[in-house]
Design a protein around this motif. Structure first.
Motif, mmCIF file in Angstrom:
data_model
loop_
_atom_site.group_PDB
_atom_site.id
_atom_site.type_symbol
_atom_site.label_atom_id
_atom_site.label_comp_id
_atom_site.label_asym_id
_atom_site.label_seq_id
_atom_site.Cartn_x
_atom_site.Cartn_y
_atom_site.Cartn_z
ATOM 1 N N ASP A 207 0.747 -1.043 -0.017
ATOM 2 C CA ASP A 207 0.023 -0.236 -0.064
ATOM 3 C C ASP A 207 0.993 1.244 0.109
ATOM 4 O O ASP A 207 0.538 2.323 -0.642
ATOM 5 C CB ASP A 207 -0.978 -0.100 1.361
ATOM 6 C CG ASP A 207 -2.269 -0.995 1.179
ATOM 7 O OD1 ASP A 207 -2.348 -1.480 -0.041
ATOM 8 O OD2 ASP A 207 -2.663 -1.120 1.909
ATOM 9 N N GLY A 208 1.987 1.132 0.595
ATOM 10 C CA GLY A 208 2.965 2.275 0.741
ATOM 11 C C GLY A 208 3.628 2.598 -0.453
ATOM 12 O O GLY A 208 3.578 3.924 -0.968
ATOM 13 N N LEU A 209 3.752 1.569 -1.308
ATOM 14 C CA LEU A 209 4.336 1.777 -2.648
ATOM 15 C C LEU A 209 3.223 2.369 -3.675
ATOM 16 O O LEU A 209 3.441 3.471 -4.508
ATOM 17 C CB LEU A 209 4.743 0.520 -3.195
ATOM 18 C CG LEU A 209 5.766 0.343 -4.522
ATOM 19 C CD1 LEU A 209 7.113 1.234 -4.464
ATOM 20 C CD2 LEU A 209 6.060 -1.014 -5.040
ATOM 21 N N LEU A 210 2.161 1.692 -3.474
ATOM 22 C CA LEU A 210 0.908 2.623 -4.405
ATOM 23 C C LEU A 210 0.632 3.754 -3.919
ATOM 24 O O LEU A 210 0.104 4.678 -5.040
ATOM 25 C CB LEU A 210 -0.142 1.417 -4.305
ATOM 26 C CG LEU A 210 -0.068 0.023 -4.712
ATOM 27 C CD1 LEU A 210 -1.407 -0.933 -4.562
ATOM 28 C CD2 LEU A 210 0.253 -0.040 -6.011
ATOM 29 N N LEU A 211 0.649 4.092 -2.843
ATOM 30 C CA LEU A 211 0.565 5.564 -2.466
ATOM 31 C C LEU A 211 1.437 6.303 -2.877
ATOM 32 O O LEU A 211 1.099 7.554 -3.545
ATOM 33 C CB LEU A 211 0.551 5.756 -0.739
ATOM 34 C CG LEU A 211 -0.921 5.380 -0.009
ATOM 35 C CD1 LEU A 211 -0.656 5.231 1.141
ATOM 36 C CD2 LEU A 211 -1.901 6.444 -0.354
#
Length: 333
Positions: A207-211
């Motif tokens: 999720d951090g990478l997608l954010l």
């Protein structure tokens, strides 16, 4: 033997009874007809005020499309098309205002949201436009104002190129006019398209990478990216993401949006966030080559005005759509 007078005398009450019977039947028929007329009128009023049916999947060749509808079923149609890696949910903040007076129809493009995600073809911008048109045909829409965000603006343009009978007017929201206006997808976004590296990143995505990949889609200070937008990206396949992106580039490489739109003769509204970090907002001036085009720059807003400033965006879309609506009754004539 009875006289003729004696024969006719009892017939009078019978004739009176028959006359009274006919009178009662007429009154009953009149009452029934009045009741039917009242029911038909009531049904007309109810149907005209009905809300458009919520959500559905429209089956099409090569994979179905998810459709969300809001607002009065009998109101003029306003179609909203999301951009790359988005879904119908990117329009959520502006729908309540738009749906007060319009049948708002949102469609997940092929490969996105809750639509089919085939591993093969069907992702060119022209094919996406054709499929949106086919879905609208299935929904009984004959005329609509169509708005597209980012890559959705290219799909809206392709739809107008193919179906001038269907599209009455176009609104483009932060849709880059040509490839020379492109700024960046951000570091993570660029890595996703590097062979081998991109596929590995996608397999290990967090999720951090997608954010981080979504950051360039927003510029308004303090704006918090909703988790459902992260879910939209996570729900993509690597094939649908990269194939759609390459198809969008190819569409602009073949011909810029202003060049395509200038020959269509459709009313055009262009909304651009002045602080867009994906497409140079100054490039919006290129749309002035389209006769009669209206261009609005929104200060303090980035690539996604409908999320960053829904009130201003909805007001602009609503005023434009209202000015170019074709009422369904007129469309059917």
């Amino acid at each position: 033997m009875m006289t003729s007078q004696e024969v006719r005398t009892p017939a009078r009450p019978a004739a009176g009874r028959r006359a009274k019977g006919r009178g009662r039947r007429r009154r009953v028929v009149a009452a029934v007809l009045l009741a039917v007329a009242v029911l038909l009128l009531a049904n007309t009023l109810v149907v005209s005020g009905q809300e458009a049916a919520g959500e559905s999947n429209v089956p099409l060749d090569g994979g179905g499309l998810y459709v969300r509808q809001d607002g009065p079923a009998g109101a003029p149609a306003l179609v909203l098309i999301h951009g790359l890696a988005g879904s119908t949910r990117w329009w959520d903040p502006v729908v309540p205002e738009l749906a007060r007076s319009h049948r708002v129809i949102r469609i997940d493009l092929l490969g996105h949201g809750r639509s089919a995600k085939p591993a093969g073809g069907g992702y060119t911008v022209a094919e996406q436009g054709r499929r949106v048109g086919a879905a609208l045909d299935r929904l009984g829409v004959r005329h609509a104002v169509v708005a597209g965000h980012s890559t959705g603006g290219s799909v809206a343009t392709a739809l107008a190129e193919q179906r001038g009978d269907l599209v009455t007017a176009l609104a483009l929201v932060d849709s880059g006019p040509g490839l020379d206006a492109f700024v960046s997808d951000g570091f993570v976004g660029e890595l996703l398209f590097v062979p081998v590296v991109g596929q590995l990143l996608w397999r290990l995505r967090t999720d951090g990478l997608l954010l981080r990949g979504l950051e360039t889609a927003f510029s308004r200070p303090g704006y918090r990216i909703p988790p459902e937008l992260v879910e939209d990206v996570r729900g993509l396949t690597y094939h649908s993401l990269t194939t759609t992106s390459k198809a969008a580039e190819e569409y602009l490489r073949q011909r810029t949006l202003p060049d395509r739109l200038a020959v269509l003769g459709k009313p055009l509204l262009v909304i651009f966030g002045q602080d867009d970090r994906r497409w140079r907002s100054s490039s919006a001036a290129g749309y002035r080559a389209v006769p009669g085009a209206a261009v609005e720059l929104l200060p303090g807003v980035g690539h996604s005005p409908m999320l960053e400033d829904p009130a201003r965006t909805a007001a602009s879309l609503l005023a434009f759509a209202t000015a170019h609506d074709v009422p369904p009754d007129a469309a059917a004539g």
